[in-house]
Scaffold this motif. Sequence first.
Motif, PDB file in Angstrom:
ATOM      1  N   VAL A   1       0.852  -1.199   0.000  1.00 59.00           N
ATOM      2  CA  VAL A   1       0.000   0.000   0.000  1.00 59.00           C
ATOM      3  C   VAL A   1       0.876   1.233   0.000  1.00 59.00           C
ATOM      4  O   VAL A   1       2.084   1.171   0.255  1.00 59.00           O
ATOM      5  CB  VAL A   1      -0.957   0.009   1.215  1.00 59.00           C
ATOM      6  N   GLU A   2       0.270   2.377  -0.274  1.00 56.76           N
ATOM      7  CA  GLU A   2       0.983   3.637  -0.198  1.00 56.76           C
ATOM      8  C   GLU A   2       1.233   4.000   1.270  1.00 56.76           C
ATOM      9  O   GLU A   2       0.359   3.801   2.124  1.00 56.76           O
ATOM     10  CB  GLU A   2       0.175   4.749  -0.867  1.00 56.76           C
ATOM     11  N   GLU A   3       2.417   4.515   1.535  1.00 56.29           N
ATOM     12  CA  GLU A   3       2.751   4.859   2.925  1.00 56.29           C
ATOM     13  C   GLU A   3       1.807   5.922   3.469  1.00 56.29           C
ATOM     14  O   GLU A   3       1.515   5.946   4.666  1.00 56.29           O
ATOM     15  CB  GLU A   3       4.205   5.338   3.003  1.00 56.29           C
ATOM     16  N   GLY A   4       1.297   6.791   2.592  1.00 56.89           N
ATOM     17  CA  GLY A   4       0.393   7.843   3.034  1.00 56.89           C
ATOM     18  C   GLY A   4      -0.930   7.322   3.555  1.00 56.89           C
ATOM     19  O   GLY A   4      -1.700   8.076   4.164  1.00 56.89           O
ATOM     20  N   THR A   5      -1.231   6.031   3.309  1.00 56.35           N
ATOM     21  CA  THR A   5      -2.486   5.450   3.804  1.00 56.35           C
ATOM     22  C   THR A   5      -2.317   4.836   5.186  1.00 56.35           C
ATOM     23  O   THR A   5      -3.258   4.227   5.704  1.00 56.35           O
ATOM     24  CB  THR A   5      -3.000   4.374   2.838  1.00 56.35           C
ATOM     25  N   LEU A   6      -1.116   4.987   5.759  1.00 55.51           N
ATOM     26  CA  LEU A   6      -0.819   4.378   7.055  1.00 55.51           C
ATOM     27  C   LEU A   6      -0.672   5.425   8.146  1.00 55.51           C
ATOM     28  O   LEU A   6      -0.318   6.575   7.894  1.00 55.51           O
ATOM     29  CB  LEU A   6       0.486   3.565   6.972  1.00 55.51           C
ATOM     30  N   THR A   7      -0.938   5.019   9.341  1.00 58.68           N
ATOM     31  CA  THR A   7      -0.655   5.820  10.530  1.00 58.68           C
ATOM     32  C   THR A   7      -0.173   4.859  11.603  1.00 58.68           C
ATOM     33  O   THR A   7       0.058   3.670  11.326  1.00 58.68           O
ATOM     34  CB  THR A   7      -1.900   6.610  10.987  1.00 58.68           C
ATOM     35  N   THR A   8       0.013   5.346  12.792  1.00 58.07           N
ATOM     36  CA  THR A   8       0.419   4.470  13.888  1.00 58.07           C
ATOM     37  C   THR A   8      -0.442   4.730  15.106  1.00 58.07           C
ATOM     38  O   THR A   8      -1.021   5.804  15.280  1.00 58.07           O
ATOM     39  CB  THR A   8       1.897   4.688  14.288  1.00 58.07           C
ATOM     40  N   GLU A   9      -0.510   3.717  15.927  1.00 62.15           N
ATOM     41  CA  GLU A   9      -0.991   3.849  17.290  1.00 62.15           C
ATOM     42  C   GLU A   9      -0.002   3.063  18.143  1.00 62.15           C
ATOM     43  O   GLU A   9       0.814   2.311  17.583  1.00 62.15           O
ATOM     44  CB  GLU A   9      -2.411   3.328  17.447  1.00 62.15           C
ATOM     45  N   PRO A  10       0.005   3.249  19.462  1.00 66.14           N
ATOM     46  CA  PRO A  10       1.101   2.701  20.256  1.00 66.14           C
ATOM     47  C   PRO A  10       1.438   1.239  19.946  1.00 66.14           C
ATOM     48  O   PRO A  10       0.652   0.328  20.201  1.00 66.14           O
ATOM     49  CB  PRO A  10       0.597   2.883  21.687  1.00 66.14           C
ATOM     50  N   GLY A  11       2.614   1.049  19.334  1.00 60.98           N
ATOM     51  CA  GLY A  11       3.128  -0.291  19.062  1.00 60.98           C
ATOM     52  C   GLY A  11       2.662  -0.905  17.766  1.00 60.98           C
ATOM     53  O   GLY A  11       3.045  -2.042  17.453  1.00 60.98           O
ATOM     54  N   PHE A  12       1.858  -0.197  16.970  1.00 60.77           N
ATOM     55  CA  PHE A  12       1.307  -0.774  15.746  1.00 60.77           C
ATOM     56  C   PHE A  12       1.355   0.246  14.612  1.00 60.77           C
ATOM     57  O   PHE A  12       1.165   1.443  14.817  1.00 60.77           O
ATOM     58  CB  PHE A  12      -0.165  -1.177  15.937  1.00 60.77           C
ATOM     59  N   VAL A  13       1.563  -0.283  13.389  1.00 59.53           N
ATOM     60  CA  VAL A  13       1.298   0.489  12.184  1.00 59.53           C
ATOM     61  C   VAL A  13      -0.102   0.116  11.718  1.00 59.53           C
ATOM     62  O   VAL A  13      -0.451  -1.065  11.631  1.00 59.53           O
ATOM     63  CB  VAL A  13       2.334   0.199  11.080  1.00 59.53           C
ATOM     64  N   VAL A  14      -0.903   1.127  11.428  1.00 56.51           N
ATOM     65  CA  VAL A  14      -2.315   0.909  11.116  1.00 56.51           C
ATOM     66  C   VAL A  14      -2.605   1.352   9.678  1.00 56.51           C
ATOM     67  O   VAL A  14      -2.248   2.464   9.271  1.00 56.51           O
ATOM     68  CB  VAL A  14      -3.215   1.705  12.090  1.00 56.51           C
ATOM     69  N   HIS A  15      -3.251   0.451   8.908  1.00 54.39           N
ATOM     70  CA  HIS A  15      -3.747   0.816   7.583  1.00 54.39           C
ATOM     71  C   HIS A  15      -5.112   1.452   7.782  1.00 54.39           C
ATOM     72  O   HIS A  15      -6.076   0.799   8.215  1.00 54.39           O
ATOM     73  CB  HIS A  15      -3.850  -0.420   6.678  1.00 54.39           C
ATOM     74  N   VAL A  16      -5.192   2.747   7.508  1.00 53.26           N
ATOM     75  CA  VAL A  16      -6.379   3.520   7.878  1.00 53.26           C
ATOM     76  C   VAL A  16      -7.642   2.953   7.233  1.00 53.26           C
ATOM     77  O   VAL A  16      -8.685   2.807   7.882  1.00 53.26           O
ATOM     78  CB  VAL A  16      -6.190   5.003   7.493  1.00 53.26           C
TER      79      VAL A  16
END
Length: 719
Positions: free
Chosen positions: A147-162
């Motif tokens: 996926v595109e990196e711009g579609t990701l974020t993080t929450e504590p301890g995880f990378v999240v695909h929005v």
Amino acid sequence: MTKLLETRLSKLSRRAFLKAGAAAGGGFMIGWVPHAAKAGGDAVFAPDAFIRLDSTGKVAVVMPVIEMGQGTYTSLPMVIAEEMDLDMGNVTFEHSPAGNAYGNPMLGGVQITGGSNSIRGFYMPFRQAGATARRMLMTAAAQELGVEEGTLTTEPGFVVHVRSGRKTPYGELAQAASALSVPAGVALKDPSTFRIIGNSVKRLDTAKKVNGAAKFGIDVQIPGMKVAVVAASPVFGGTLTSVDEASALQVAGVRQIAKLGNAVAVIADHYWAARQGLDAAAPEFDDGPHASVSTADIVAALAKASEKQGAVAKSEGDAASVLAASSRKAEATYEQPFLAHATMEPINCTVHVKPDSCDIWVGTQVQGRAQAIAAEALGMQPEQVTIHNHLLGGGFGRRLEVDFIQQAALIARQSPDPVKVVWSREEDIQHDMYRPYYYDRISAALGEDDMPAAWTHRIVGSSIVARYFPDFMKDGVDPDAVDGAAENVYGIKNFFVDYVREEPPGIPTAFWRGVGPTRNIFVIESFLDELAALAGKDPIAYRRALLAGNSRALGVIDKAAEMSDWGTPLGPHRGRGVSFQHVFGTFMAQVAEVTVSERGEVHVDRVLAAVDCGLPINPDTIEAQLQSGIIFGITAVLHGEITLQDGRVEQSNFHDYEILRIDKSPKIEVAVIQSSEAPGGIGEPGTSGIIPAVANAVFAATGVRGRKLPFKAEDLRSR
């Protein structure tokens, strides 16, 4: 140890510093070389010198500074956790090795813990490290998920695909992230979004200290290890002349006698055997050239030196002419004694010397310096010496010194076994590296507005910098000796400060919880109170007038006044005193309330401290540090004094080098002013601020102006 390093070393260019870091193999801050280290067979994402993420999602922060009670082993991991997006429960820490990769950028890359510079020096590098690690984990997740990196974020301890809500644990991305190049210029969080920084967080090191699992230098146990105790010449500069080796070796458990030029060590199976063996050894010494030195002689030399013109530290306007023409002026001399560090953990160092290498287990504020001095003592190269660092049971500047490490290396060189050298409390106090004795001449003239129209301040004492950082001496001025005195914080138009170097014969001097400000703020803030009294002005109103327009200064003064109910009566034999300071990058005001008995005994009842140290990382730690520093400073103003007679230190333990006891400790209230400014230092300001606050409170209670520390009951009985 504050402005001298900041000012001198800040002149290093960014390019020169980065080149130096690369040459040392550290790649500090920029130009990191990520790699996949191995821990128990698992990949570890190590994008720089500070972060180690394993496959379970746990992050170990490699600490570039040493924990000695100041809380950095929590505050700095908080910074990493904030930018990397971690829960503090998944963060641990480990000691750094000796190496330039862990040098403080604020101190020009020197690996050192001191000068209230740990947070100040590593706040931005740690934010950058955390943000960069987070970005690399997101890049790795984007590649894994396609996926595109711009579609990701993080929450504590995880990378999240929005879009899908899919969460990938950091630990699962460790190996992939390790294969990536380090990105440059990663954006940092907006401080308004911080969820960790600025909140009180429980210290990561507390549990192990409570249950005994934490390892200090004195806790070291090495297979086959022996224990040594030491007796050095009671007079500085003396030499060992005789030892009863036969008697010492008859003591059960004693294995060996090690002789040095000025000391003897008894090596045994355990401490008590070594202690008994040392008593039996009955060492004798030639006192050498300093056998007749006394405190009275030292003070007389300082007083005489104070009559000479010194090296100019600051000159603005024409203070001498204004003083000469003034009819309203004040003059005073202030004296402050030698002080020992008296750290809770006695001096110790464990050394194992092998044919081609050496291992040292020690708590030190200067890993690189420790490595270098041991290598020199043993005729080795620094890379042959490994420093195993440990928590410090108090430093206060004592463990900036490496005399005891050199001594331990020379003792261990004579033994086939690892040797733990432990100093007794008597050895510690009588062979410390002391805070210098200082003698100050200060004078001021009042103008028609009752404000200081001229100010001169001559500082006379030993130069620590000339020994420790000789290159930092400039035109005869020790920048640490004048730190806090030469800044003209009150904006006096005709202002002059000079420094006269006068060394006490044979007595080693060293940094003591911020030498310059710790002693200069006492003189400045006490004398400013004298001027307020001469002008018939309220001490807080006087300071406010001089600091008009300085919002941060006025903020802490007003808050301290509010907390203390300044101006309300206290009753007989009681008084309030105030101090203000802007040192270590921190603004602080303190108000002390004291009671002075008819016998002249001073009891500090309450202390109110308002502090603006910029952005507060962990407010709980800030409060704890101020409490600690205030207790340390009250000890100095009421009890601290090292004296000499016949070349010998007269104090030997806590019965005659008294520490403030719990039943004498005041109630302390701390207000931390919220600020968005860069973090300031907090380990030492509490100490420098409380000493004049107490002195001014004693004057308010008794009318007696204390210009010589520590305060003596007999001097206050005559009020």
